[in-house]
Structures are given as structure tokens and as C-alpha cells.
Design a protein around this motif. Structure first.
Motif, PDB file in Angstrom:
ATOM      1  N   VAL A   1       0.859  -1.189   0.000  1.00 50.84           N
ATOM      2  CA  VAL A   1       0.000   0.000   0.000  1.00 50.84           C
ATOM      3  C   VAL A   1       0.892   1.235   0.000  1.00 50.84           C
ATOM      4  CG1 VAL A   1      -2.001   1.100   1.035  1.00 50.84           C
ATOM      5  CG2 VAL A   1      -1.617  -1.341   1.402  1.00 50.84           C
ATOM      6  N   LEU A   2       0.609   2.131  -0.936  1.00 48.19           N
ATOM      7  CA  LEU A   2       1.472   3.312  -1.109  1.00 48.19           C
ATOM      8  C   LEU A   2       0.674   4.599  -0.994  1.00 48.19           C
ATOM      9  CD1 LEU A   2       2.457   1.119  -3.721  1.00 48.19           C
ATOM     10  CD2 LEU A   2       4.458   2.448  -3.060  1.00 48.19           C
ATOM     11  N   ALA A   3       1.327   5.610  -0.454  1.00 47.82           N
ATOM     12  CA  ALA A   3       0.740   6.946  -0.346  1.00 47.82           C
ATOM     13  C   ALA A   3       1.490   7.893  -1.265  1.00 47.82           C
ATOM     14  CB  ALA A   3       0.811   7.446   1.089  1.00 47.82           C
TER      15      ALA A   3
ATOM     16  N   LEU B   1      -8.116   8.221   5.428  1.00 53.44           N
ATOM     17  CA  LEU B   1      -6.877   7.770   6.049  1.00 53.44           C
ATOM     18  C   LEU B   1      -6.048   8.972   6.503  1.00 53.44           C
ATOM     19  CD1 LEU B   1      -5.938   4.827   6.446  1.00 53.44           C
ATOM     20  CD2 LEU B   1      -4.358   5.171   4.547  1.00 53.44           C
ATOM     21  N   VAL B   2      -5.513   8.884   7.708  1.00 56.90           N
ATOM     22  CA  VAL B   2      -4.700   9.946   8.298  1.00 56.90           C
ATOM     23  C   VAL B   2      -3.349   9.347   8.695  1.00 56.90           C
ATOM     24  CG1 VAL B   2      -4.559  11.753  10.054  1.00 56.90           C
ATOM     25  CG2 VAL B   2      -6.795  10.968   9.264  1.00 56.90           C
TER      26      VAL B   2
ATOM     27  N   PHE C   1      -3.248  12.770   0.833  1.00 56.44           N
ATOM     28  CA  PHE C   1      -2.496  11.840  -0.011  1.00 56.44           C
ATOM     29  C   PHE C   1      -3.429  10.847  -0.697  1.00 56.44           C
ATOM     30  CE2 PHE C   1      -2.367  10.124   4.328  1.00 56.44           C
ATOM     31  CZ  PHE C   1      -2.743   8.803   4.165  1.00 56.44           C
ATOM     32  N   PHE C   2      -3.022  10.444  -1.897  1.00 56.47           N
ATOM     33  CA  PHE C   2      -3.719   9.403  -2.641  1.00 56.47           C
ATOM     34  C   PHE C   2      -3.199   8.049  -2.188  1.00 56.47           C
ATOM     35  CE2 PHE C   2      -3.334  12.931  -5.873  1.00 56.47           C
ATOM     36  CZ  PHE C   2      -4.644  13.354  -5.761  1.00 56.47           C
ATOM     37  N   ILE C   3      -4.009   7.017  -2.413  1.00 62.16           N
ATOM     38  CA  ILE C   3      -3.622   5.665  -2.034  1.00 62.16           C
ATOM     39  C   ILE C   3      -3.631   4.775  -3.276  1.00 62.16           C
ATOM     40  CG2 ILE C   3      -4.097   3.697  -0.531  1.00 62.16           C
ATOM     41  CD1 ILE C   3      -5.856   5.618   1.140  1.00 62.16           C
TER      42      ILE C   3
ATOM     43  N   ALA D   1       3.614  18.092  -2.043  1.00 68.00           N
ATOM     44  CA  ALA D   1       3.408  17.176  -3.159  1.00 68.00           C
ATOM     45  C   ALA D   1       4.688  17.060  -3.973  1.00 68.00           C
ATOM     46  CB  ALA D   1       2.267  17.676  -4.040  1.00 68.00           C
ATOM     47  N   ALA D   2       5.037  15.820  -4.334  1.00 67.85           N
ATOM     48  CA  ALA D   2       6.273  15.589  -5.089  1.00 67.85           C
ATOM     49  C   ALA D   2       6.100  15.880  -6.569  1.00 67.85           C
ATOM     50  CB  ALA D   2       6.745  14.154  -4.887  1.00 67.85           C
ATOM     51  N   ASP D   3       4.862  15.873  -7.036  1.00 75.25           N
ATOM     52  CA  ASP D   3       4.590  16.047  -8.463  1.00 75.25           C
ATOM     53  C   ASP D   3       3.856  17.365  -8.688  1.00 75.25           C
ATOM     54  OD1 ASP D   3       3.626  15.805 -11.174  1.00 75.25           O
ATOM     55  OD2 ASP D   3       3.926  13.636 -11.011  1.00 75.25           O
ATOM     56  N   MET D   4       4.450  18.251  -9.448  1.00 81.70           N
ATOM     57  CA  MET D   4       3.859  19.566  -9.693  1.00 81.70           C
ATOM     58  C   MET D   4       2.581  19.494 -10.506  1.00 81.70           C
ATOM     59  SD  MET D   4       5.630  21.641  -8.010  1.00 81.70           S
ATOM     60  CE  MET D   4       4.836  23.127  -8.637  1.00 81.70           C
TER      61      MET D   4
END
Length: 354
Positions: free
Chosen positions: A81-83, A165-166, A174-176, A264-267
Motif C-alpha cells: 500500500v502506497l501513499a 486515512l490519516v 495523499f492518494f492511495i 506534493a512531489a509532483d507539480m
């Protein structure tokens, strides 16, 4: 056919997998077993039995898969599972105070996250096959996967009182995404609840969608009503939308754990142009082709022009701005009866008759 590399050392695979995920742009990675959700089937069944899912019939149709990830793909032995953080640069609901502007949910102001996250998941999954063998399947939001319960079971975070989710490291922006694999990877410990006595998210909801902590009636949720609900919205609810025309961030924005949110890592998740707060008058005068051009590559496009125009007219009706009366009146004879009814309601509101 499964790819087997039984003689490849697995001891350091987890560490290299996590490092690779961070290189890809993910914010965190945790692992659980597919059968780690024994409580979810009953909870989902009750949610549907209460009718809280509204018009989301797909929830009832695929309840067995959504409630039991091990039934979705019986061969899977681990769920990664990734955030991926999409934390906004500014106060997410700042535009709510500007009645002549529309407010779009933070996650939908930039590029569609489904495309971005799924491509990252696929790259990570291919790397995992190359390094460890096995088979994989990737999922992000559109499949019948209980992503939030899986995230809690894997230790990525916990489901807060607002049901999202927190994370103590990421807040709740964040997206999952998930990678199911036949590899037997060491699972992480579940994350305990850290909400305590806080009820900021519950109190922030404009429509009172939470029937109790950790329980939401989607039929009263602005995100559901502006995105999933077809047809007119009940007057007592649409009047509480304010200028929200796609989604709602009220409960997410209220969470105090966001003080730990990471950028956010992606602009590409950043708002495009004036999409964070587009002028209602301009949007209301778009036609369908203009709508498609305006929201190309955006999640907003998924709901269609008619539903989006309905939401814009509700926002105009809530605005209290007499200069928008003529804009709403232009849609009184719209071919779509739901749009025409929304225009009539907006006109009545602005004239003080409703």
C-alpha cells in the motif's frame, strides 16, 4: 504465467522496494496481508443496508470483493500500500469565502491523479517482478479494493473520524495506490487510531454528513452529491454547498494532523490556471465543448457537463450576488431538465423568493 526467481535473495528486497517507491515519487510504503480485514465485510454490508451509499450501486454489486481483498485475487500473498502526497500550497478552502468564484476540491485542480499514480504503480510493479519474481496486479481507486482499511492494516495511517486515512507523517492529503503480489513479503504492524477526543472534521462538515464518528452517510456528503449523485439535489442540502462545485475538502482541511503534511512531489497536482477558484459566471456560460476543453485531463471531466452545470447554478443560487441573476436566467430553458430546475432555483434564491 508466474515469474519465479526462487534463488534470488529476498532479505533486502523490502528495503530496496521502499527506496524505489520513494524514487518513483511515492511518499510512503507499507505492507499487509490480503486477509487482514476481517471486520470490513460486516461494516460494508451495514453501510449498504443503511442506504448510506446512495446511488453508488457499484458498492453493493461488488461487495464481496471490496470487503475481502483475498477474494479479489486469491493468489495474492501480500498487498503493498502506497501513499502519494498532494498537499496544497495554500489554504484549501480559501475560495469558499468568495461567493462569485467556484471551489473545486484540491485533488481535482490539476492533472487526473488516476493516470499519474497508476503509471507509478506499474513502474514499481515491473521493478518488483525484475527483482523478486512473482505476479502483480495494481489498483488505484477505480477497482473494488478497500484501500483505506488496507492502508490502516498495513500501518500507512488510520481511518480518522471523517473515514479518510490519516498519517502522523503525511496528514491526510495523499492518494492511495496498491500493488497486489504473489510474493510473500513481511507485513507491517497496523496503525492504531490517534484521533483521541478531537472532532474537528465532524464539526466542519457543512451538511452534517457524519451520523457518528467514523460513520458517514454519503447521501449528505457534498463530495458525493456534486460528483456521484445524478438528478436534482434536495433543496435543504444544495443550499449548504456554498460555492463548492466539485467535491469538498472541509473535513480534510480541518484535521490537525495536517501540520505534518509534506509537499506534493509532483507539480502536476498543482492547480491549473484559475481552476482553484474559477469565476462562476464564466463557467456557467461555457457550452459542452468548452467544458471538455477546459477540463481535459482533469477528474472534473468525468461527471459530465450537465452535472457540473447543475453544481455551478447551485453555487450561483447560494452566492447572494444579484449580478449573477442574469447568468442563471440564461439557463432557465436549458434542454436538460435538471439544469433548468437548478437555474430556476438559483433565480428564485437571488430574487429572495426561496
Amino acid at each position: 504465467m508466474p515469474i519465479s526467481i526462487s534463488d534470488r535473495p529476498q532479505a533486502d528486497l523490502r528495503g530496496r522496494l521502499e527506496a524505489r517507491a520513494l524514487e518513483e515519487g511515492f511518499s510512503a510504503l507499507r505492507i499487509c496481508r490480503p486477509d487482514a480485514l476481517p471486520h470490513v465485510p460486516a461494516a460494508l454490508a451495514e453501510f449498504v443496508a443503511q442506504g448510506y451509499h446512495g446511488q453508488m450501486g457499484w458498492m453493493a454489486e461488488r461487495l464481496h470483493w471490496r470487503g475481502d481483498p483475498s477474494a479479489l485475487w486469491p493468489q495474492a500473498r501480500s498487498v503493498i500500500v502506497l501513499a502519494e502526497s498532494y498537499t496544497p500550497d495554500e489554504t484549501p478552502e480559501a475560495s469558499v469565502a468568495h461567493a462569485d468564484l467556484g471551489t473545486v476540491s484540491v485533488y481535482a485542480r490539476g492533472k487526473d491523479y488516476h493516470d499519474i499514480v497508476k503509471k507509478r504503480l506499474k513502474r514499481l510493479a515491473r521493478w518488483l517482478i525484475e527483482q523478486g519474481g512473482g505476479e502483480v496486479k495494481v489498483f488505484v481507486d477505480t477497482a473494488p479494493v478497500a484501500e483505506k482499511p488496507l492502508g490502516q492494516a498495513a500501518g500507512l495511517g488510520w481511518q480518522g473520524k471523517h473515514t479518510n486515512l490519516v498519517s502522523r507523517e503525511l496528514g491526510n492529503w495523499f492518494f492511495i495506490g496498491s500493488v497486489f503480489t504473489t510474493l510473500d513479503l513481511e507485513p507491517d504492524a497496523p496503525e492504531p487510531d490517534h484521533c483521541g477526543s478531537c472532532r474537528a472534521c465532524l464539526d466542519a462538515c457543512p451538511t452534517g454528513a457524519f451520523t457518528a464518528p467514523y460513520r458517514m452517510d454519503a447521501r449528505r456528503c457534498i463530495s458525493y452529491l456534486t460528483i456521484e449523485h445524478r438528478g436534482p439535489v434536495a433543496s435543504e442540502l444544495r443550499g449548504k454547498f456554498g460555492n463548492r462545485i466539485y467535491g469538498c475538502d472541509a473535513c480534510l482541511a480541518a484535521c490537525p494532523w495536517n501540520k505534518f503534511a509534506v509537499a506534493a512531489a509532483d507539480m502536476r497536482y498543482a492547480a491549473r490556471g484559475d481552476l482553484a477558484a474559477p469565476p462562476l459566471a464564466r463557467l456557467a456560460r461555457l457550452e459542452e465543448n468548452g467544458f471538455r476543453e477546459e477540463f481535459a485531463g482533469s477528474p472534473v471531466k468525468r461527471i459530465g457537463w450537465g452535472r457540473f452545470l447543475r453544481n455551478i447554478l447551485y453555487a450561483i443560487g447560494n452566492s447572494g450576488r444579484p449580478e449573477l441573476l442574469a447568468v442563471a436566467a440564461e439557463r432557465l430553458e436549458d434542454a436538460d431538465p435538471v439544469v433548468a430546475e437548478a437555474a430556476s432555483w438559483a433565480v428564485g434564491r437571488l430574487k429572495g423568493k426561496l
